[in-house]
Design a protein around this motif. Structure first.
Motif, PDB file in Angstrom:
ATOM      1  N   GLU A 117       0.808  -1.218   0.000  1.00 18.86           N
ATOM      2  CA  GLU A 117       0.000   0.000   0.000  1.00 18.86           C
ATOM      3  C   GLU A 117       0.842   1.270   0.000  1.00 18.86           C
ATOM      4  O   GLU A 117       0.396   2.317  -0.456  1.00 18.86           O
ATOM      5  N   LEU A 118       2.077   1.178   0.529  1.00 14.60           N
ATOM      6  CA  LEU A 118       2.907   2.368   0.703  1.00 14.60           C
ATOM      7  C   LEU A 118       4.255   2.194   0.011  1.00 14.60           C
ATOM      8  O   LEU A 118       4.783   1.082  -0.096  1.00 14.60           O
ATOM      9  N   LEU A 119       4.811   3.303  -0.415  1.00 11.37           N
ATOM     10  CA  LEU A 119       6.157   3.365  -0.976  1.00 11.37           C
ATOM     11  C   LEU A 119       6.929   4.435  -0.227  1.00 11.37           C
ATOM     12  O   LEU A 119       6.399   5.525   0.026  1.00 11.37           O
ATOM     13  N   VAL A 120       8.177   4.125   0.135  1.00  9.80           N
ATOM     14  CA  VAL A 120       9.029   5.128   0.763  1.00  9.80           C
ATOM     15  C   VAL A 120      10.207   5.407  -0.166  1.00  9.80           C
ATOM     16  O   VAL A 120      10.777   4.490  -0.762  1.00  9.80           O
ATOM     17  N   ALA A 169      13.900   7.738  -0.463  1.00 12.28           N
ATOM     18  CA  ALA A 169      14.893   8.651   0.104  1.00 12.28           C
ATOM     19  C   ALA A 169      15.386   9.549  -1.019  1.00 12.28           C
ATOM     20  O   ALA A 169      15.507   9.115  -2.172  1.00 12.28           O
ATOM     21  N   CYS A 170      15.662  10.786  -0.681  1.00 15.86           N
ATOM     22  CA  CYS A 170      16.068  11.771  -1.688  1.00 15.86           C
ATOM     23  C   CYS A 170      17.303  12.507  -1.187  1.00 15.86           C
ATOM     24  O   CYS A 170      17.470  12.724   0.018  1.00 15.86           O
ATOM     25  N   ASN A 171      18.168  12.883  -2.119  1.00 20.08           N
ATOM     26  CA  ASN A 171      19.386  13.578  -1.703  1.00 20.08           C
ATOM     27  C   ASN A 171      19.146  15.034  -1.327  1.00 20.08           C
ATOM     28  O   ASN A 171      20.099  15.754  -1.016  1.00 20.08           O
ATOM     29  N   ASP A 172      17.881  15.471  -1.341  1.00 15.80           N
ATOM     30  CA  ASP A 172      17.575  16.789  -0.770  1.00 15.80           C
ATOM     31  C   ASP A 172      17.314  16.674   0.731  1.00 15.80           C
ATOM     32  O   ASP A 172      16.792  17.588   1.357  1.00 15.80           O
ATOM     33  N   GLU A 173      17.695  15.479   1.297  1.00 21.55           N
ATOM     34  CA  GLU A 173      17.633  15.212   2.735  1.00 21.55           C
ATOM     35  C   GLU A 173      16.194  15.127   3.230  1.00 21.55           C
ATOM     36  O   GLU A 173      15.828  15.666   4.275  1.00 21.55           O
ATOM     37  N   THR A 174      15.375  14.423   2.427  1.00 20.53           N
ATOM     38  CA  THR A 174      13.999  14.155   2.828  1.00 20.53           C
ATOM     39  C   THR A 174      13.683  12.677   2.623  1.00 20.53           C
ATOM     40  O   THR A 174      14.347  11.973   1.862  1.00 20.53           O
ATOM     41  N   ILE A 175      12.658  12.217   3.346  1.00 20.63           N
ATOM     42  CA  ILE A 175      12.058  10.903   3.135  1.00 20.63           C
ATOM     43  C   ILE A 175      10.619  11.143   2.709  1.00 20.63           C
ATOM     44  O   ILE A 175       9.881  11.893   3.358  1.00 20.63           O
ATOM     45  N   GLN A 176      10.231  10.504   1.615  1.00 23.75           N
ATOM     46  CA  GLN A 176       8.920  10.757   1.030  1.00 23.75           C
ATOM     47  C   GLN A 176       8.067   9.498   1.116  1.00 23.75           C
ATOM     48  O   GLN A 176       8.536   8.408   0.788  1.00 23.75           O
ATOM     49  N   LEU A 177       6.820   9.640   1.530  1.00 22.85           N
ATOM     50  CA  LEU A 177       5.897   8.521   1.664  1.00 22.85           C
ATOM     51  C   LEU A 177       4.757   8.679   0.661  1.00 22.85           C
ATOM     52  O   LEU A 177       4.116   9.736   0.599  1.00 22.85           O
ATOM     53  N   TYR A 178       4.511   7.594  -0.106  1.00 23.40           N
ATOM     54  CA  TYR A 178       3.494   7.613  -1.150  1.00 23.40           C
ATOM     55  C   TYR A 178       2.429   6.565  -0.864  1.00 23.40           C
ATOM     56  O   TYR A 178       2.726   5.470  -0.365  1.00 23.40           O
ATOM     57  N   ASN A 179       1.188   6.906  -1.191  1.00 24.29           N
ATOM     58  CA  ASN A 179       0.073   5.969  -1.114  1.00 24.29           C
ATOM     59  C   ASN A 179      -0.125   5.368  -2.498  1.00 24.29           C
ATOM     60  O   ASN A 179      -0.475   6.079  -3.446  1.00 24.29           O
ATOM     61  N   CYS A 180       0.107   4.057  -2.622  1.00 28.34           N
ATOM     62  CA  CYS A 180       0.060   3.420  -3.936  1.00 28.34           C
ATOM     63  C   CYS A 180      -1.373   3.229  -4.424  1.00 28.34           C
ATOM     64  O   CYS A 180      -1.625   3.307  -5.632  1.00 28.34           O
TER      65      CYS A 180
END
Length: 359
Positions: A51-54, A56-67
């Motif tokens: 259901e979820l995707l995580v 990591a980004c080099n802009d120093e964030t963690i992003q959470l997506y609802n699939c």
């Protein structure tokens, strides 16, 4: 972060159709653009439910997506420590990730309230891989400090340590009884009994001759990922070069070299290499273990059918090329429950089967 959407998430009648019936019909459906042109996705991982995707980004964030809904749920900043190799634990709101600044600590984050649950300190150089056991709360980490550490989510202290040359990549087999550790500098993959990790490896696969034959310009480097198929019969060793090695998981023999054209430079640095944006590999198995999906170093995606007979010299060419002009698949992950996969570069792209393209 601007979002350009063409379709919803993993809903619809094709979500759980047999992969072989829809593999040629995948199309990019939703694109999530990074906030700045310099931002790059460095890792992708789905939770156990799909259901979820995580990311990591080099802009120093963690992003959470609802699939299911095809949307970005939240962005969690990690400005002080940076973020790479974000991995879901078996708790949907728990994410492990490696630091890229300040120190080399692995952090365990509650995504619900953005609070750290635990710190795992032990490495003295950048972490190059994180692998979660499919059987419980154990995980392992590899590092530029030439160690592999074994951990439990329940304790801040590592309970095991292996000293190896460049153990930059690692993976559990689907039974959680075997761990594979890939060492680029020695051109070997070591297999350990997870319950007896402190004993010598029970198998060592020497890939030097295969490298000299198929990737002679990058012997001893540019390995980007090691992964077991879900049936445990194959190991994928991904590279930044002209293809990926598909190995028999029991004897290490080459089943096929998944060939791709390599006219463009790799867009992610291999683990252990200091220059460039880090990554986690741009190829992965589909959940049925039959296909390998990977980036092309350009914009499209390749699909290799591992059940297809390779050429006499064991070269396997892509069975399908999934067209998309707009995003390179620099990192790739396949949903474990639904017919959806994600690619990342300067954006995250969801790929779903187009019902109009399915026979």
């Amino acid at each position: 972060m601007a979002v350009q959407s063409q379709a919803s998430g993993a809903s619809g009648g094709l979500a759980t159709t047999k992969i072989s019936d829809v593999i040629a019909a995948y199309r990019p459906t939703t694109m999530f653009r990074s906030p700045t042109p310099e931002s790059c996705i460095t890792s992708l991982d789905f939770d156990d439910t799909g259901e979820l995707l995580v990311a990591a980004c080099n802009d120093e964030t963690i992003q959470l997506y609802n699939c299911k809904e095809g949307k970005l749920n939240k962005v969690l900043p990690s400005k002080k420590y940076g973020a790479h190799l974000a991995r879901f634990t078996h708790h949907q709101q728990g994410v492990l990730y490696a630091s890229t600044k300040v120190d080399d600590t692995i952090r365990y984050l509650s995504t619900h309230d953005n609070v750290f649950l635990r710190y795992f300190k032990g490495h003295t150089a950048p972490v190059t891989c994180l692998a979660i056991s499919p059987g419980g709360d154990d995980f392992l980490s590899g590092s530029v400090d030439n160690t592999v550490l074994l951990w439990s989510l329940k304790s801040a202290h590592a309970y095991g340590k292996l000293f190896l040359n460049t153990p930059y990549l690692a993976a559990f087999d689907p039974t959680a009884t075997v761990i594979a550790i890939a060492s680029p500098s020695t051109s070997t993959i070591l297999l350990y009994d997870f319950r007896n990790y402190d004993k010598a490896p029970f198998a060592t696969f020497d890939l030097l001759e295969l490298e000299q034959k198929f990737t002679p310009k990058s012997v001893g480097r540019d390995w980007t990922k090691v992964e077991f198929s879900n049936d445990g019969k194959s190991i994928l060793l991904a590279t930044n070069g002209q293809g990926h090695f598909l190995l028999d998981a029991f004897d290490g023999n080459l089943r096929a070299f998944c060939y791709r054209k390599s006219n463009a430079p790799a867009s992610r640095a291999a683990p252990g290499r200091q220059e460039g944006v880090p990554g986690q590999g741009d190829a992965c198995f589909t959940p049925d273990g039959r296909y390998v999906v990977g980036g092309t170093n350009e914009d499209n995606m390749y699909v290799w059918d591992t059940q297809k007979e390779p050429s006499q010299d064991l070269v396997l060419k892509p069975e399908h090329e999934l067209e998309f002009k707009g995003s390179r698949g620099a990192v790739v992950a396949f949903n474990p429950r639904h017919n959806l996969f994600a690619g990342g570069d300067k954006e995250v792209v969801f790929w779903l089967p187009d019902p109009h393209a399915v026979d």
